[in-house]
Design a protein around this motif. Structure first.
Motif, PDB file in Angstrom:
ATOM      1  N   ASN A   1     102.111  27.287 -41.832  1.00  0.00           N
ATOM      2  CA  ASN A   1     102.609  28.627 -42.215  1.00  0.00           C
ATOM      3  C   ASN A   1     102.240  29.793 -41.582  1.00  0.00           C
ATOM      4  OD1 ASN A   1     105.063  30.327 -43.105  1.00  0.00           O
ATOM      5  ND2 ASN A   1     104.128  30.904 -44.567  1.00  0.00           N
TER       6      ASN A   1
ATOM      7  N   SER B   1     104.310  32.801 -48.636  1.00  0.00           N
ATOM      8  CA  SER B   1     102.734  32.843 -49.769  1.00  0.00           C
ATOM      9  C   SER B   1     102.044  31.615 -49.056  1.00  0.00           C
ATOM     10  CB  SER B   1     103.392  33.161 -50.839  1.00  0.00           C
ATOM     11  OG  SER B   1     103.692  31.513 -51.578  1.00  0.00           O
ATOM     12  N   LEU B   2     101.307  31.582 -50.436  1.00  0.00           N
ATOM     13  CA  LEU B   2     100.463  30.360 -50.128  1.00  0.00           C
ATOM     14  C   LEU B   2     100.507  29.380 -50.049  1.00  0.00           C
ATOM     15  CD1 LEU B   2      97.429  28.948 -49.387  1.00  0.00           C
ATOM     16  CD2 LEU B   2      97.112  29.471 -51.973  1.00  0.00           C
TER      17      LEU B   2
ATOM     18  N   GLN C   1      92.795  23.524 -47.957  1.00  0.00           N
ATOM     19  CA  GLN C   1      93.104  24.344 -47.546  1.00  0.00           C
ATOM     20  C   GLN C   1      92.747  26.214 -47.785  1.00  0.00           C
ATOM     21  OE1 GLN C   1      97.437  23.861 -49.372  1.00  0.00           O
ATOM     22  NE2 GLN C   1      97.921  25.407 -48.235  1.00  0.00           N
ATOM     23  N   TYR C   2      93.222  26.665 -46.526  1.00  0.00           N
ATOM     24  CA  TYR C   2      92.812  28.096 -46.037  1.00  0.00           C
ATOM     25  C   TYR C   2      94.084  28.954 -46.068  1.00  0.00           C
ATOM     26  CZ  TYR C   2      88.223  25.672 -45.269  1.00  0.00           C
ATOM     27  OH  TYR C   2      87.218  24.748 -45.953  1.00  0.00           O
ATOM     28  N   VAL C   3      93.869  30.362 -46.142  1.00  0.00           N
ATOM     29  CA  VAL C   3      93.962  31.239 -45.578  1.00  0.00           C
ATOM     30  C   VAL C   3      93.169  32.318 -45.051  1.00  0.00           C
ATOM     31  CG1 VAL C   3      96.212  33.208 -46.037  1.00  0.00           C
ATOM     32  CG2 VAL C   3      95.390  30.501 -47.384  1.00  0.00           C
TER      33      VAL C   3
ATOM     34  N   LYS D   1      99.046  36.017 -40.497  1.00  0.00           N
ATOM     35  CA  LYS D   1      98.428  34.717 -41.843  1.00  0.00           C
ATOM     36  C   LYS D   1      99.152  34.415 -41.224  1.00  0.00           C
ATOM     37  CE  LYS D   1      99.249  34.831 -46.573  1.00  0.00           C
ATOM     38  NZ  LYS D   1      99.821  35.544 -48.187  1.00  0.00           N
TER      39      LYS D   1
ATOM     40  N   THR E   1      98.298  30.020 -42.454  1.00  0.00           N
ATOM     41  CA  THR E   1      98.628  29.214 -43.739  1.00  0.00           C
ATOM     42  C   THR E   1      97.921  27.154 -43.016  1.00  0.00           C
ATOM     43  OG1 THR E   1      99.512  30.386 -45.201  1.00  0.00           O
ATOM     44  CG2 THR E   1      98.342  27.967 -45.825  1.00  0.00           C
TER      45      THR E   1
END
Length: 184
Positions: free
Chosen positions: A53, A20-21, A122-124, A70, A72
C-alpha cells in the motif's frame, strides 16, 4: 528495501533543484487511489520486497506543499548494504531523469525509520518531503479554431523504479504516475 518507494518522491524533488497497516491491495494491478496519482507493483511474487500500500497526504499532491508518503510493505529477505534502485522519471515520452541510487545511503541521508540491513518482516515507512513549487503541471495542448477551443492533457509524470539486491538480483519493481495539472 521499502525506502525505494520513497525514492520516487525524492526524484520529483530533484527534477527542479500512502489505508492502514492491514490494508492489502492486490499485487500486479493498478492502484488508482485518486484521479491525480496511481501506483502499480510491477514485480513478481518472489521479489524480496513487495509493496502492499502507498498513501499520500495531501491527496492529490500539490507543488510547493509538503508531501507525506506512507508505504506499507514486506521484506521477504534481508536487504543488505549495496542494494540499488534504478529510477526513471518521464513527462510523457520525455525522459527527465535516469539515475541509480544506493538504497541504504538514501535511507541514511533521509534519516528514514528503516535502515540497512533490513531484516525480514512487514514495515511501514512514513516520510515527508517538500515538493518544489516549480514542478511543471504536465503538458497540455490547446487546439483553437474560429468556433471553439479544444484542450486536453497529453502527459503525466511517470516514475519507474527497479530495485536490485547487493548481488544484482531483482529486489522490487514499482510504477508511479502523478498528474500535477490543474483541475479544469
Amino acid at each position: 528495501m521499502l525506502r525505494l518507494s520513497l525514492i520516487a518522491a525524492f526524484c520529483l524533488v530533484s527534477l527542479t533543484s500512502a489505508g492502514s497497516l492491514f490494508t492489502q491491495l492486490p499485487f500486479n494491478t493498478a492502484n488508482d487511489l485518486s484521479e491525480k496519482w496511481s501506483w502499480e507493483d510491477c514485480g513478481v511474487d518472489t521479489d524480496p520486497v513487495r509493496i502492499q500500500n502507498i498513501e499520500i497526504s495531501p491527496d492529490p499532491p500539490s507543488p510547493g506543499k509538503a508531501l507525506t508518503v506512507k508505504v506499507t510493505g514486506t521484506a521477504n529477505e534481508v536487504i543488505e548494504e549495496g542494494a540499488t534502485a534504478d529510477v526513471t522519471v518521464k513527462l510523457g515520452l520525455i525522459k527527465l531523469l535516469s539515475k541509480t541510487f544506493d538504497v541504504c545511503e538514501e535511507a541514511r541521508n533521509a534519516n528514514a525509520s528503516v535502515q540497512c540491513p533490513v531484516e525480514k518482516g512487514q514495515y511501514v515507512v512514513v516520510q515527508t518531503v517538500d515538493l518544489p513549487k516549480e514542478i511543471p503541471p504536465g503538458l497540455s495542448i490547446t487546439l483553437c479554431t474560429s468556433d471553439y477551443f479544444l484542450s486536453f492533457l497529453t502527459a503525466k509524470f511517470r516514475v519507474h523504479v527497479n530495485g536490485y539486491t547487493v548481488d544484482d538480483e531483482d529486489l522490487m519493481c514499482m510504477d508511479l504516475t502523478i498528474d500535477f495539472t490543474k483541475n479544469r
